[in-house]
Scaffold this motif. Sequence first.
Motif, mmCIF file in Angstrom:
data_model
loop_
_atom_site.group_PDB
_atom_site.id
_atom_site.type_symbol
_atom_site.label_atom_id
_atom_site.label_comp_id
_atom_site.label_asym_id
_atom_site.label_seq_id
_atom_site.Cartn_x
_atom_site.Cartn_y
_atom_site.Cartn_z
ATOM 1 N N VAL A 134 -5.149 4.574 -0.654
ATOM 2 C CA VAL A 134 -6.081 3.530 -0.408
ATOM 3 C C VAL A 134 -6.599 3.557 1.221
ATOM 4 O O VAL A 134 -6.510 4.139 1.731
ATOM 5 N N ARG A 135 -8.089 3.825 0.142
ATOM 6 C CA ARG A 135 -8.910 4.111 1.746
ATOM 7 C C ARG A 135 -10.157 2.912 0.532
ATOM 8 O O ARG A 135 -10.275 3.048 -0.259
ATOM 9 N N TYR A 144 -10.160 0.991 -4.975
ATOM 10 C CA TYR A 144 -9.920 0.811 -3.107
ATOM 11 C C TYR A 144 -11.379 0.227 -2.199
ATOM 12 O O TYR A 144 -12.035 1.265 -2.655
ATOM 13 N N VAL A 170 -9.936 -2.224 2.387
ATOM 14 C CA VAL A 170 -9.110 -1.731 2.934
ATOM 15 C C VAL A 170 -8.914 -1.946 4.483
ATOM 16 O O VAL A 170 -9.907 -1.742 5.472
ATOM 17 N N LEU A 205 -6.952 -6.512 1.435
ATOM 18 C CA LEU A 205 -7.568 -5.218 0.587
ATOM 19 C C LEU A 205 -7.937 -6.015 -0.974
ATOM 20 O O LEU A 205 -7.207 -6.661 -1.092
ATOM 21 N N THR A 212 0.921 -1.010 -0.309
ATOM 22 C CA THR A 212 0.056 0.162 -0.179
ATOM 23 C C THR A 212 0.925 1.212 -0.063
ATOM 24 O O THR A 212 0.285 2.428 -0.309
#
Length: 147
Positions: A48-49, A72, A75, A81, A23
């Motif tokens: 990254v959410r 994404y 997460v 992920l 990530t």
Amino acid sequence: MSDYFSVTRTLAAPRELVFEAITRPEHFAVWFGTAEVDVPQETLSMDVRPGGAFRAVMHLPDGNRIDWAGTYVEVDPPARLAMTLTDQPGDDPGLPVIFDLESVGGGTQLTIRQDRSDFSDEQVEATIAGYNAFLDDMETVVASLVR
């Protein structure tokens, strides 16, 4: 019904460091590019959410490039992920690629799963080979992170 294929590797690092390698742009650029392909960090966009966007450009040895895009979906550090991923930005990216991280003796078992979609057997084999190349380089990345 989805038909997933998977690749599994045990990496000699705790889940937190493996998740970090997946990530963080400075690590992602190394293993996603592999030793053969350049992924310039300035081409990476990694929000990254859940709902966050992903973009990257691969510069291939033959001079061609691949533009990647995705979102994404899940997460859950450091366990999972899930992200959509396509080399045809603007098209339906399909079901997410899933990274599951499980603590095991000696490190982390990382399983990457992807929906087969309309891939031929040859495309599945090529994708698995690509994931194995990613994991070869990820081993080097996580080894550098182990303190």
